[in-house]
Design a protein around this motif. Structure first.
Motif, PDB file in Angstrom:
ATOM      1  N   PRO A 293       0.832  -1.208   0.000  1.00  0.00           N
ATOM      2  CA  PRO A 293       0.000   0.000   0.000  1.00  0.00           C
ATOM      3  C   PRO A 293       0.861   1.251   0.000  1.00  0.00           C
ATOM      4  O   PRO A 293       1.961   1.274   0.546  1.00  0.00           O
ATOM      5  CB  PRO A 293      -0.797  -0.134   1.307  1.00  0.00           C
ATOM      6  CG  PRO A 293       0.020  -1.033   2.175  1.00  0.00           C
ATOM      7  CD  PRO A 293       0.724  -1.983   1.250  1.00  0.00           C
ATOM      8  N   ALA A 294       0.354   2.277  -0.649  1.00  0.00           N
ATOM      9  CA  ALA A 294       1.078   3.547  -0.671  1.00  0.00           C
ATOM     10  C   ALA A 294       1.120   4.122   0.737  1.00  0.00           C
ATOM     11  O   ALA A 294       0.134   4.058   1.475  1.00  0.00           O
ATOM     12  CB  ALA A 294       0.390   4.517  -1.624  1.00  0.00           C
ATOM     13  N   PRO A 295       2.263   4.661   1.144  1.00  0.00           N
ATOM     14  CA  PRO A 295       2.352   5.229   2.494  1.00  0.00           C
ATOM     15  C   PRO A 295       1.406   6.404   2.667  1.00  0.00           C
ATOM     16  O   PRO A 295       1.227   7.220   1.755  1.00  0.00           O
ATOM     17  CB  PRO A 295       3.819   5.662   2.603  1.00  0.00           C
ATOM     18  CG  PRO A 295       4.285   5.813   1.187  1.00  0.00           C
ATOM     19  CD  PRO A 295       3.515   4.806   0.386  1.00  0.00           C
ATOM     20  N   THR A 296       0.791   6.468   3.831  1.00  0.00           N
ATOM     21  CA  THR A 296      -0.121   7.574   4.131  1.00  0.00           C
ATOM     22  C   THR A 296       0.683   8.762   4.627  1.00  0.00           C
ATOM     23  O   THR A 296       1.466   8.635   5.577  1.00  0.00           O
ATOM     24  CB  THR A 296      -1.122   7.148   5.216  1.00  0.00           C
ATOM     25  OG1 THR A 296      -1.834   5.995   4.753  1.00  0.00           O
ATOM     26  CG2 THR A 296      -2.094   8.274   5.509  1.00  0.00           C
ATOM     27  N   PRO A 297       0.528   9.933   4.003  1.00  0.00           N
ATOM     28  CA  PRO A 297       1.289  11.102   4.460  1.00  0.00           C
ATOM     29  C   PRO A 297       0.955  11.419   5.917  1.00  0.00           C
ATOM     30  O   PRO A 297      -0.215  11.451   6.311  1.00  0.00           O
ATOM     31  CB  PRO A 297       0.827  12.229   3.525  1.00  0.00           C
ATOM     32  CG  PRO A 297       0.255  11.514   2.329  1.00  0.00           C
ATOM     33  CD  PRO A 297      -0.328  10.241   2.849  1.00  0.00           C
ATOM     34  N   ALA A 298       1.983  11.603   6.706  1.00  0.00           N
ATOM     35  CA  ALA A 298       1.782  11.903   8.122  1.00  0.00           C
ATOM     36  C   ALA A 298       1.472  13.386   8.293  1.00  0.00           C
ATOM     37  O   ALA A 298       1.937  14.226   7.510  1.00  0.00           O
ATOM     38  CB  ALA A 298       3.034  11.545   8.917  1.00  0.00           C
ATOM     39  N   PRO A 299       0.660  13.738   9.304  1.00  0.00           N
ATOM     40  CA  PRO A 299       0.424  15.157   9.584  1.00  0.00           C
ATOM     41  C   PRO A 299       1.727  15.878   9.894  1.00  0.00           C
ATOM     42  O   PRO A 299       2.713  15.256  10.308  1.00  0.00           O
ATOM     43  CB  PRO A 299      -0.499  15.108  10.815  1.00  0.00           C
ATOM     44  CG  PRO A 299      -1.110  13.743  10.781  1.00  0.00           C
ATOM     45  CD  PRO A 299      -0.080  12.840  10.183  1.00  0.00           C
ATOM     46  N   ALA A 300       1.730  17.159   9.672  1.00  0.00           N
ATOM     47  CA  ALA A 300       2.957  17.930   9.867  1.00  0.00           C
ATOM     48  C   ALA A 300       3.501  17.806  11.272  1.00  0.00           C
ATOM     49  O   ALA A 300       4.711  17.850  11.501  1.00  0.00           O
ATOM     50  CB  ALA A 300       2.707  19.400   9.524  1.00  0.00           C
ATOM     51  N   ASP A 301       2.608  17.652  12.272  1.00  0.00           N
ATOM     52  CA  ASP A 301       3.080  17.607  13.655  1.00  0.00           C
ATOM     53  C   ASP A 301       3.174  16.177  14.167  1.00  0.00           C
ATOM     54  O   ASP A 301       3.286  15.939  15.368  1.00  0.00           O
ATOM     55  CB  ASP A 301       2.147  18.415  14.564  1.00  0.00           C
ATOM     56  CG  ASP A 301       0.710  17.883  14.486  1.00  0.00           C
ATOM     57  OD1 ASP A 301       0.433  17.072  13.572  1.00  0.00           O
ATOM     58  OD2 ASP A 301      -0.103  18.288  15.351  1.00  0.00           O
ATOM     59  N   ALA A 302       3.120  15.205  13.242  1.00  0.00           N
ATOM     60  CA  ALA A 302       3.165  13.806  13.695  1.00  0.00           C
ATOM     61  C   ALA A 302       4.541  13.501  14.258  1.00  0.00           C
ATOM     62  O   ALA A 302       5.554  13.944  13.741  1.00  0.00           O
ATOM     63  CB  ALA A 302       2.867  12.867  12.537  1.00  0.00           C
ATOM     64  N   THR A 303       4.558  12.740  15.326  1.00  0.00           N
ATOM     65  CA  THR A 303       5.826  12.377  15.960  1.00  0.00           C
ATOM     66  C   THR A 303       6.115  10.900  15.870  1.00  0.00           C
ATOM     67  O   THR A 303       7.156  10.448  16.317  1.00  0.00           O
ATOM     68  CB  THR A 303       5.802  12.787  17.457  1.00  0.00           C
ATOM     69  OG1 THR A 303       4.683  12.136  18.080  1.00  0.00           O
ATOM     70  CG2 THR A 303       5.649  14.281  17.601  1.00  0.00           C
ATOM     71  N   ALA A 304       5.166  10.131  15.324  1.00  0.00           N
ATOM     72  CA  ALA A 304       5.374   8.683  15.227  1.00  0.00           C
ATOM     73  C   ALA A 304       4.921   8.203  13.867  1.00  0.00           C
ATOM     74  O   ALA A 304       3.998   8.751  13.272  1.00  0.00           O
ATOM     75  CB  ALA A 304       4.595   7.942  16.327  1.00  0.00           C
ATOM     76  N   ALA A 305       5.576   7.203  13.361  1.00  0.00           N
ATOM     77  CA  ALA A 305       5.204   6.634  12.069  1.00  0.00           C
ATOM     78  C   ALA A 305       3.942   5.803  12.212  1.00  0.00           C
ATOM     79  O   ALA A 305       3.615   5.329  13.291  1.00  0.00           O
ATOM     80  CB  ALA A 305       6.348   5.757  11.540  1.00  0.00           C
ATOM     81  N   ALA A 306       3.255   5.664  11.110  1.00  0.00           N
ATOM     82  CA  ALA A 306       2.037   4.864  11.143  1.00  0.00           C
ATOM     83  C   ALA A 306       2.391   3.405  11.373  1.00  0.00           C
ATOM     84  O   ALA A 306       3.445   2.937  10.977  1.00  0.00           O
ATOM     85  CB  ALA A 306       1.290   5.012   9.811  1.00  0.00           C
ATOM     86  N   ALA A 307       1.483   2.676  12.023  1.00  0.00           N
ATOM     87  CA  ALA A 307       1.708   1.248  12.276  1.00  0.00           C
ATOM     88  C   ALA A 307       1.634   0.488  10.973  1.00  0.00           C
ATOM     89  O   ALA A 307       0.930   0.884  10.048  1.00  0.00           O
ATOM     90  CB  ALA A 307       0.648   0.722  13.248  1.00  0.00           C
TER      91      ALA A 307
END
Length: 316
Positions: A293-307
Protein backbone atom coordinates in the motif's frame (compact mmCIF):
# COMPACT_ATOMS: atom_id res chain seq x y z
CA UNK A 1 14.79 -95.75 -7.98
CA UNK A 2 17.59 -96.05 -10.54
CA UNK A 3 15.81 -99.10 -11.88
CA UNK A 4 12.80 -96.91 -12.67
CA UNK A 5 14.77 -94.62 -14.99
CA UNK A 6 13.89 -94.82 -18.63
CA UNK A 7 14.03 -92.78 -21.81
CA UNK A 8 10.99 -90.65 -22.54
CA UNK A 9 10.43 -91.43 -26.21
CA UNK A 10 8.57 -88.20 -27.24
CA UNK A 11 11.43 -86.01 -25.96
CA UNK A 12 14.33 -88.45 -26.00
CA UNK A 13 15.19 -87.35 -22.41
CA UNK A 14 15.93 -89.68 -19.52
CA UNK A 15 13.53 -89.56 -16.58
CA UNK A 16 14.71 -89.28 -12.97
CA UNK A 17 12.72 -92.29 -11.87
CA UNK A 18 9.97 -90.40 -10.02
CA UNK A 19 6.37 -91.06 -10.85
CA UNK A 20 3.15 -89.64 -9.35
CA UNK A 21 -0.15 -90.86 -10.70
CA UNK A 22 1.46 -91.54 -14.03
CA UNK A 23 3.28 -88.20 -14.14
CA UNK A 24 7.07 -88.52 -14.51
CA UNK A 25 9.87 -85.97 -14.12
CA UNK A 26 12.38 -85.46 -16.92
CA UNK A 27 16.04 -85.17 -16.04
CA UNK A 28 16.77 -81.71 -17.52
CA UNK A 29 19.56 -80.03 -15.50
CA UNK A 30 19.73 -76.24 -15.30
CA UNK A 31 21.95 -74.52 -17.88
CA UNK A 32 25.55 -74.03 -16.77
CA UNK A 33 25.40 -70.26 -17.34
CA UNK A 34 22.39 -70.00 -15.01
CA UNK A 35 24.11 -72.03 -12.28
CA UNK A 36 27.29 -69.91 -12.45
CA UNK A 37 25.20 -66.72 -12.31
CA UNK A 38 23.40 -68.04 -9.24
CA UNK A 39 26.70 -68.95 -7.54
CA UNK A 40 28.02 -65.46 -8.34
CA UNK A 41 25.01 -63.81 -6.69
CA UNK A 42 25.55 -65.92 -3.57
CA UNK A 43 29.19 -64.82 -3.40
CA UNK A 44 28.16 -61.20 -3.98
CA UNK A 45 25.57 -61.38 -1.18
CA UNK A 46 28.15 -62.74 1.26
CA UNK A 47 30.59 -60.00 0.30
CA UNK A 48 27.89 -57.33 0.65
CA UNK A 49 27.07 -58.54 4.16
CA UNK A 50 30.75 -58.20 5.08
CA UNK A 51 31.28 -54.75 3.55
CA UNK A 52 27.95 -53.04 4.37
CA UNK A 53 25.73 -53.06 7.51
CA UNK A 54 23.03 -55.62 6.73
CA UNK A 55 22.55 -58.18 9.49
CA UNK A 56 20.76 -56.79 12.58
CA UNK A 57 21.95 -57.83 16.01
CA UNK A 58 20.73 -57.17 19.55
CA UNK A 59 22.85 -54.01 19.61
CA UNK A 60 21.90 -52.83 16.13
CA UNK A 61 23.32 -53.57 12.69
CA UNK A 62 27.14 -53.78 12.50
CA UNK A 63 28.83 -51.08 10.49
CA UNK A 64 30.49 -53.39 8.00
CA UNK A 65 34.05 -53.06 6.78
CA UNK A 66 33.29 -49.69 5.13
CA UNK A 67 31.44 -48.44 8.23
CA UNK A 68 28.86 -46.88 5.88
CA UNK A 69 25.49 -45.61 7.12
CA UNK A 70 22.51 -44.27 5.20
CA UNK A 71 21.86 -41.87 8.09
CA UNK A 72 25.40 -40.50 7.81
CA UNK A 73 24.95 -40.17 4.05
CA UNK A 74 21.71 -38.23 4.56
CA UNK A 75 23.34 -35.98 7.15
CA UNK A 76 26.17 -35.17 4.76
CA UNK A 77 23.68 -34.38 2.00
CA UNK A 78 21.68 -32.09 4.28
CA UNK A 79 24.79 -30.28 5.51
CA UNK A 80 25.96 -29.78 1.93
CA UNK A 81 22.54 -28.42 0.95
CA UNK A 82 22.47 -26.05 3.92
CA UNK A 83 25.93 -24.79 3.00
CA UNK A 84 24.70 -24.19 -0.55
CA UNK A 85 21.63 -22.29 0.67
CA UNK A 86 23.43 -20.25 3.33
CA UNK A 87 24.22 -17.26 1.07
CA UNK A 88 20.62 -17.18 -0.19
CA UNK A 89 19.23 -17.27 3.35
CA UNK A 90 21.63 -14.55 4.42
CA UNK A 91 20.51 -12.35 1.53
CA UNK A 92 16.83 -12.96 2.39
CA UNK A 93 17.44 -12.13 6.04
CA UNK A 94 19.17 -8.89 5.07
CA UNK A 95 16.50 -7.80 2.55
CA UNK A 96 13.28 -6.15 3.64
CA UNK A 97 10.45 -8.26 2.30
CA UNK A 98 8.84 -5.26 0.58
CA UNK A 99 12.03 -4.89 -1.49
CA UNK A 100 12.01 -8.49 -2.78
CA UNK A 101 10.05 -7.74 -6.00
CA UNK A 102 12.92 -5.46 -7.02
CA UNK A 103 15.31 -8.42 -6.85
CA UNK A 104 13.80 -11.01 -9.23
CA UNK A 105 16.45 -13.70 -8.71
CA UNK A 106 16.23 -13.51 -4.93
CA UNK A 107 12.43 -13.40 -5.15
CA UNK A 108 12.50 -16.56 -7.26
CA UNK A 109 14.67 -18.30 -4.65
CA UNK A 110 12.30 -17.19 -1.90
CA UNK A 111 9.25 -18.53 -3.76
CA UNK A 112 10.96 -21.90 -4.35
CA UNK A 113 11.90 -22.20 -0.69
CA UNK A 114 8.43 -21.12 0.38
CA UNK A 115 6.82 -23.75 -1.85
CA UNK A 116 8.86 -26.46 -0.12
CA UNK A 117 8.05 -25.12 3.35
CA UNK A 118 4.36 -24.83 2.45
CA UNK A 119 4.22 -28.56 1.62
CA UNK A 120 5.56 -29.36 5.09
CA UNK A 121 3.72 -26.88 7.31
CA UNK A 122 0.62 -25.55 5.51
CA UNK A 123 -1.01 -28.15 3.27
CA UNK A 124 -2.74 -29.80 6.24
CA UNK A 125 -5.18 -26.87 6.38
CA UNK A 126 -4.87 -24.98 3.09
CA UNK A 127 -4.49 -28.05 0.85
CA UNK A 128 -1.70 -29.04 -1.53
CA UNK A 129 -2.93 -26.52 -4.11
CA UNK A 130 -3.57 -23.83 -1.46
CA UNK A 131 -7.25 -23.71 -2.44
CA UNK A 132 -8.35 -24.18 1.16
CA UNK A 133 -11.63 -25.73 2.29
CA UNK A 134 -14.53 -24.80 4.55
CA UNK A 135 -13.05 -22.68 7.33
CA UNK A 136 -9.60 -22.60 5.71
CA UNK A 137 -8.90 -19.72 3.29
CA UNK A 138 -8.19 -20.13 -0.40
CA UNK A 139 -4.79 -18.50 -0.86
CA UNK A 140 -5.12 -18.30 -4.65
CA UNK A 141 -7.86 -15.67 -4.82
CA UNK A 142 -7.55 -11.95 -4.15
CA UNK A 143 -9.85 -11.82 -1.11
CA UNK A 144 -7.96 -11.02 2.11
CA UNK A 145 -9.18 -10.49 5.65
CA UNK A 146 -6.18 -8.46 6.79
CA UNK A 147 -4.38 -7.55 3.55
CA UNK A 148 -2.43 -9.31 0.81
CA UNK A 149 0.84 -7.44 0.30
CA UNK A 150 4.15 -9.10 1.16
CA UNK A 151 4.75 -7.34 4.47
CA UNK A 152 1.29 -8.00 5.83
CA UNK A 153 1.37 -11.63 4.72
CA UNK A 154 4.68 -12.04 6.52
CA UNK A 155 3.20 -10.60 9.71
CA UNK A 156 0.13 -12.81 9.54
CA UNK A 157 2.21 -15.96 9.07
CA UNK A 158 4.61 -14.93 11.82
CA UNK A 159 2.03 -13.94 14.44
CA UNK A 160 -0.85 -16.22 13.52
CA UNK A 161 -4.57 -15.78 14.08
CA UNK A 162 -6.17 -15.77 17.54
CA UNK A 163 -3.25 -17.34 19.39
CA UNK A 164 -3.86 -16.49 23.05
CA UNK A 165 -0.27 -17.18 24.10
CA UNK A 166 1.10 -14.74 21.53
CA UNK A 167 0.49 -11.04 22.22
CA UNK A 168 1.19 -9.89 18.65
CA UNK A 169 -1.30 -12.31 17.09
CA UNK A 170 -4.04 -11.15 14.72
CA UNK A 171 -7.26 -10.98 16.68
CA UNK A 172 -10.87 -10.27 15.87
CA UNK A 173 -14.05 -11.54 17.46
CA UNK A 174 -17.53 -11.45 16.01
CA UNK A 175 -20.32 -11.53 18.61
CA UNK A 176 -22.51 -14.61 18.75
CA UNK A 177 -25.65 -12.56 18.08
CA UNK A 178 -28.12 -15.40 18.44
CA UNK A 179 -26.46 -17.54 21.08
CA UNK A 180 -25.82 -14.57 23.38
CA UNK A 181 -29.33 -13.16 22.93
CA UNK A 182 -28.25 -9.96 21.18
CA UNK A 183 -30.69 -10.74 18.35
CA UNK A 184 -33.80 -12.90 18.35
CA UNK A 185 -34.07 -15.78 15.86
CA UNK A 186 -36.41 -13.80 13.60
CA UNK A 187 -33.95 -10.91 13.61
CA UNK A 188 -31.11 -13.27 12.73
CA UNK A 189 -33.17 -14.41 9.74
CA UNK A 190 -33.66 -10.79 8.68
CA UNK A 191 -29.93 -10.03 8.90
CA UNK A 192 -29.25 -13.22 6.94
CA UNK A 193 -31.55 -11.97 4.19
CA UNK A 194 -29.83 -8.59 4.12
CA UNK A 195 -26.35 -10.14 3.92
CA UNK A 196 -27.45 -12.32 1.03
CA UNK A 197 -28.83 -9.26 -0.72
CA UNK A 198 -25.45 -7.55 -0.24
CA UNK A 199 -23.82 -10.54 -1.92
CA UNK A 200 -26.39 -10.47 -4.74
CA UNK A 201 -27.61 -13.93 -3.78
CA UNK A 202 -31.19 -12.82 -3.01
CA UNK A 203 -33.59 -10.16 -4.19
CA UNK A 204 -34.52 -7.39 -1.74
CA UNK A 205 -37.51 -8.24 0.43
CA UNK A 206 -39.33 -6.98 3.49
CA UNK A 207 -37.11 -9.32 5.54
CA UNK A 208 -33.93 -7.86 4.07
CA UNK A 209 -35.25 -4.32 4.65
CA UNK A 210 -35.68 -5.08 8.36
CA UNK A 211 -32.26 -6.77 8.30
CA UNK A 212 -30.70 -3.62 6.85
CA UNK A 213 -31.63 -1.61 9.93
CA UNK A 214 -30.33 -4.36 12.21
CA UNK A 215 -27.14 -4.54 10.17
CA UNK A 216 -26.53 -0.80 10.51
CA UNK A 217 -26.97 -1.01 14.28
CA UNK A 218 -24.94 -4.18 14.91
CA UNK A 219 -22.66 -5.07 12.00
CA UNK A 220 -21.63 -1.93 10.11
CA UNK A 221 -19.05 -0.98 12.75
CA UNK A 222 -16.84 -3.84 11.54
CA UNK A 223 -18.09 -4.83 8.09
CA UNK A 224 -18.62 -1.24 6.97
CA UNK A 225 -21.86 0.52 6.06
CA UNK A 226 -21.72 -0.95 2.55
CA UNK A 227 -20.61 -4.42 3.68
CA UNK A 228 -17.21 -4.28 1.98
CA UNK A 229 -15.39 -5.25 5.17
CA UNK A 230 -12.68 -3.66 7.23
CA UNK A 231 -9.17 -5.07 7.18
CA UNK A 232 -8.13 -3.32 10.39
CA UNK A 233 -10.76 -5.49 12.12
CA UNK A 234 -10.21 -8.63 10.05
CA UNK A 235 -13.87 -8.30 9.01
CA UNK A 236 -14.65 -9.96 5.64
CA UNK A 237 -16.15 -8.33 2.60
CA UNK A 238 -19.79 -9.48 2.43
CA UNK A 239 -20.43 -8.21 -1.10
CA UNK A 240 -18.04 -10.27 -3.23
CA UNK A 241 -19.65 -13.71 -3.00
CA UNK A 242 -16.48 -15.30 -1.59
CA UNK A 243 -17.18 -17.15 1.66
CA UNK A 244 -14.89 -18.80 4.17
CA UNK A 245 -17.57 -21.02 5.70
CA UNK A 246 -20.30 -20.83 3.06
CA UNK A 247 -22.86 -18.39 1.67
CA UNK A 248 -26.08 -20.40 1.78
CA UNK A 249 -28.83 -19.27 4.16
CA UNK A 250 -28.27 -21.98 6.75
CA UNK A 251 -24.53 -21.34 6.98
CA UNK A 252 -24.87 -17.56 7.19
CA UNK A 253 -27.58 -17.94 9.83
CA UNK A 254 -25.31 -20.25 11.82
CA UNK A 255 -22.43 -17.78 11.52
CA UNK A 256 -24.54 -14.88 12.78
CA UNK A 257 -26.02 -17.02 15.57
CA UNK A 258 -22.85 -18.63 16.92
CA UNK A 259 -19.99 -16.59 15.39
CA UNK A 260 -16.77 -18.14 14.09
CA UNK A 261 -13.37 -18.49 15.71
CA UNK A 262 -10.82 -19.84 13.25
CA UNK A 263 -7.19 -20.01 14.34
CA UNK A 264 -3.80 -20.27 12.68
CA UNK A 265 -0.48 -20.98 14.45
CA UNK A 266 1.93 -18.17 15.19
CA UNK A 267 4.68 -19.61 13.03
CA UNK A 268 7.44 -17.46 14.49
CA UNK A 269 7.18 -19.72 17.54
CA UNK A 270 8.12 -22.68 15.33
CA UNK A 271 9.95 -21.42 12.22
CA UNK A 272 12.89 -19.09 11.61
CA UNK A 273 12.48 -15.63 10.12
CA UNK A 274 13.81 -16.59 6.68
CA UNK A 275 11.41 -19.54 6.32
CA UNK A 276 8.48 -17.29 7.22
CA UNK A 277 9.67 -14.74 4.67
CA UNK A 278 9.86 -17.43 1.99
CA UNK A 279 6.35 -18.64 2.86
CA UNK A 280 5.03 -15.10 2.50
CA UNK A 281 6.72 -14.79 -0.91
CA UNK A 282 5.21 -18.09 -2.04
CA UNK A 283 1.68 -17.24 -0.89
CA UNK A 284 1.98 -13.83 -2.53
CA UNK A 285 2.98 -15.50 -5.82
CA UNK A 286 -0.09 -17.75 -5.97
CA UNK A 287 -2.17 -15.17 -7.80
CA UNK A 288 -3.90 -13.03 -5.20
CA UNK A 289 -0.91 -11.09 -3.91
CA UNK A 290 -1.25 -7.33 -3.69
CA UNK A 291 1.20 -4.49 -4.14
CA UNK A 292 2.43 -2.73 -1.04
CA UNK A 293 0.00 0.00 0.00
CA UNK A 294 1.08 3.55 -0.67
CA UNK A 295 2.35 5.23 2.49
CA UNK A 296 -0.12 7.57 4.13
CA UNK A 297 1.29 11.10 4.46
CA UNK A 298 1.78 11.90 8.12
CA UNK A 299 0.42 15.16 9.58
CA UNK A 300 2.96 17.93 9.87
CA UNK A 301 3.08 17.61 13.65
CA UNK A 302 3.17 13.81 13.70
CA UNK A 303 5.83 12.38 15.96
CA UNK A 304 5.37 8.68 15.23
CA UNK A 305 5.20 6.63 12.07
CA UNK A 306 2.04 4.86 11.14
CA UNK A 307 1.71 1.25 12.28
CA UNK A 308 2.36 -1.38 9.60
CA UNK A 309 -0.56 -2.88 7.78
CA UNK A 310 -1.80 -6.36 8.62
CA UNK A 311 -2.66 -9.40 6.50
CA UNK A 312 -4.37 -12.77 6.15
CA UNK A 313 -6.35 -14.38 3.39
CA UNK A 314 -9.97 -15.39 3.72
CA UNK A 315 -13.45 -15.01 2.31
CA UNK A 316 -16.55 -13.49 3.79
Amino acid sequence: MADNKRIDHPTGTETVGHEWDGIEELNTPLPRWWLWTFYATVVFAIGYCVVYPTIPTANGAPGGKLNWSSRDELEKTLVARQTELKPIHAALAATDIAALPGKPELMSQAIAGGAAAFKVHCVQCHGSGAVGSKGYPNLNDDDWLWGGDLATLEKTIADGIRQPEHKATRFSQMPAFGRDGILQPAQVDDVTSYVRVLAKQERPSTSSARGGSLYSANCAVCHGPDGTGMRSQGAPNLTDGIWLYGGDRDTIRQTITNSRYGVMPAWNLHLDTVTIRMLAAYVHSLGGGEAAPAPTPAPADATAAAAPAEAANGGG
